[in-house]
Design a protein around this motif. Structure first.
Motif, short mmCIF file in Angstrom:
data_model
loop_
_atom_site.label_atom_id
_atom_site.label_comp_id
_atom_site.label_asym_id
_atom_site.label_seq_id
_atom_site.Cartn_x
_atom_site.Cartn_y
_atom_site.Cartn_z
N VAL A 1 0.86 -1.18 0.00
CA VAL A 1 0.00 0.00 0.00
C VAL A 1 0.90 1.23 0.00
N LEU A 2 0.72 2.08 -1.01
CA LEU A 2 1.44 3.34 -1.08
C LEU A 2 0.50 4.41 -0.55
N VAL A 3 0.86 4.99 0.58
CA VAL A 3 0.04 5.98 1.27
C VAL A 3 0.45 7.37 0.78
N LEU A 4 -0.56 8.13 0.30
CA LEU A 4 -0.33 9.43 -0.32
C LEU A 4 -1.02 10.52 0.49
N PRO A 5 -0.25 11.35 1.20
CA PRO A 5 -0.87 12.40 2.01
C PRO A 5 -1.43 13.53 1.16
N GLY A 6 -2.18 14.38 1.83
CA GLY A 6 -2.72 15.57 1.18
C GLY A 6 -1.68 16.67 1.09
N GLY A 7 -2.15 17.85 0.81
CA GLY A 7 -1.26 19.00 0.69
C GLY A 7 -2.05 20.27 0.49
N LYS A 8 -1.51 21.17 -0.27
CA LYS A 8 -2.13 22.46 -0.52
C LYS A 8 -2.36 22.64 -2.01
N VAL A 9 -3.26 23.54 -2.35
CA VAL A 9 -3.51 23.84 -3.75
C VAL A 9 -2.25 24.38 -4.39
N SER A 10 -1.61 25.32 -3.70
CA SER A 10 -0.41 25.94 -4.26
C SER A 10 0.58 26.25 -3.15
N SER A 11 1.74 25.67 -3.22
CA SER A 11 2.82 25.98 -2.29
C SER A 11 4.09 25.29 -2.75
N HIS A 12 5.15 26.08 -2.86
CA HIS A 12 6.46 25.53 -3.18
C HIS A 12 7.33 25.41 -1.93
N ARG A 13 6.70 25.59 -0.78
CA ARG A 13 7.44 25.43 0.47
C ARG A 13 7.72 23.95 0.69
N ARG B 1 7.25 18.81 5.11
CA ARG B 1 7.96 18.29 6.28
C ARG B 1 7.16 17.15 6.92
N ALA B 2 7.86 16.25 7.56
CA ALA B 2 7.21 15.09 8.19
C ALA B 2 6.21 15.52 9.25
N TRP B 3 6.40 16.65 9.89
CA TRP B 3 5.53 17.08 10.98
C TRP B 3 4.33 17.90 10.51
N HIS B 4 4.20 18.14 9.22
CA HIS B 4 3.01 18.83 8.71
C HIS B 4 1.80 17.93 8.91
N LEU B 5 0.67 18.55 9.22
CA LEU B 5 -0.55 17.81 9.52
C LEU B 5 -0.94 16.84 8.41
N SER B 6 -0.75 17.23 7.16
CA SER B 6 -1.12 16.35 6.05
C SER B 6 -0.35 15.03 6.11
N ASN B 7 0.91 15.08 6.52
CA ASN B 7 1.70 13.85 6.66
C ASN B 7 1.33 13.09 7.93
N LEU B 8 1.20 13.82 9.04
CA LEU B 8 0.86 13.17 10.31
C LEU B 8 -0.49 12.49 10.25
N ARG B 9 -1.43 13.09 9.52
CA ARG B 9 -2.78 12.53 9.40
C ARG B 9 -2.76 11.12 8.84
N MET B 10 -1.81 10.81 7.98
CA MET B 10 -1.76 9.49 7.34
C MET B 10 -0.93 8.47 8.12
N CYS B 11 -0.18 8.91 9.11
CA CYS B 11 0.65 7.99 9.89
C CYS B 11 -0.14 6.87 10.57
N PRO B 12 -1.33 7.13 11.14
CA PRO B 12 -2.09 6.01 11.73
C PRO B 12 -2.51 4.97 10.70
N PHE B 13 -2.82 5.40 9.48
CA PHE B 13 -3.16 4.44 8.43
C PHE B 13 -1.95 3.56 8.11
N THR B 14 -0.80 4.21 7.91
CA THR B 14 0.42 3.48 7.59
C THR B 14 0.78 2.51 8.71
N ALA B 15 0.71 2.99 9.95
CA ALA B 15 1.06 2.16 11.10
C ALA B 15 0.12 0.97 11.24
N GLN B 16 -1.18 1.19 11.09
CA GLN B 16 -2.14 0.09 11.25
C GLN B 16 -1.97 -0.95 10.15
#
Length: 133
Positions: free
Chosen positions: A17-29, A32-47
């Protein structure tokens, strides 16, 4: 192996399973691992991993989709290619949230992809979705 971990059967030994987090409409910033979009998917990956399923969480270089650049698609493609390079028989399910659902739709035509799960996918008005059957 602990008792609560499911042993993989012959038929699913190549399942990833390749887990794909969300993001923003537009941002070149940088993403980071600690951004909410990445953290939100960690429980799915872990389970998934606790259940004995191989799961890989994609990391994007930047936070945004960025119009025609479709920035996260290249990063997700690289993750998918790395999976199939390690296992040429890999059968990949794409699990994406929000922008990650849109990324999954972009990659669903890859021969290794056997399924897509798009949680609250981001489909802007006028966006066509071409999921293969």
């Amino acid at each position: 192996m602990t008792p609560n971990r499911r042993q993989q059967q012959d038929g699913d030994q190549h399942l990833v399973v390749l887990v794909l987090p969300g993001g923003k409409v537009s941002s070149h910033r940088p993403a980071r691992a600690w951004h909410l979009s990445n953290l939100r998917m960690c429980p799915f990956t872990a389970q998934l991993r606790l259940s004995g399923v191989k799961a890989v969480q994609a990391r994007y270089r930047v936070r945004g989709w960025n119009g025609a650049e479709r920035s996260p698609v290249a990063d997700a493609r690289a993750a998918l290619d790395a999976i199939t390079k390690r296992n040429s028989q890999a059968q990949v399910i794409l699990l994406g949230h929000s922008m990650g659902g849109r990324v999954a739709a972009e990659l669903c035509g890859d021969p290794a992809v056997v399924g897509v799960v798009a949680l609250a996918p981001w489909w802007p008005d006028g966006t066509s979705v071409n999921l293969r059957s």
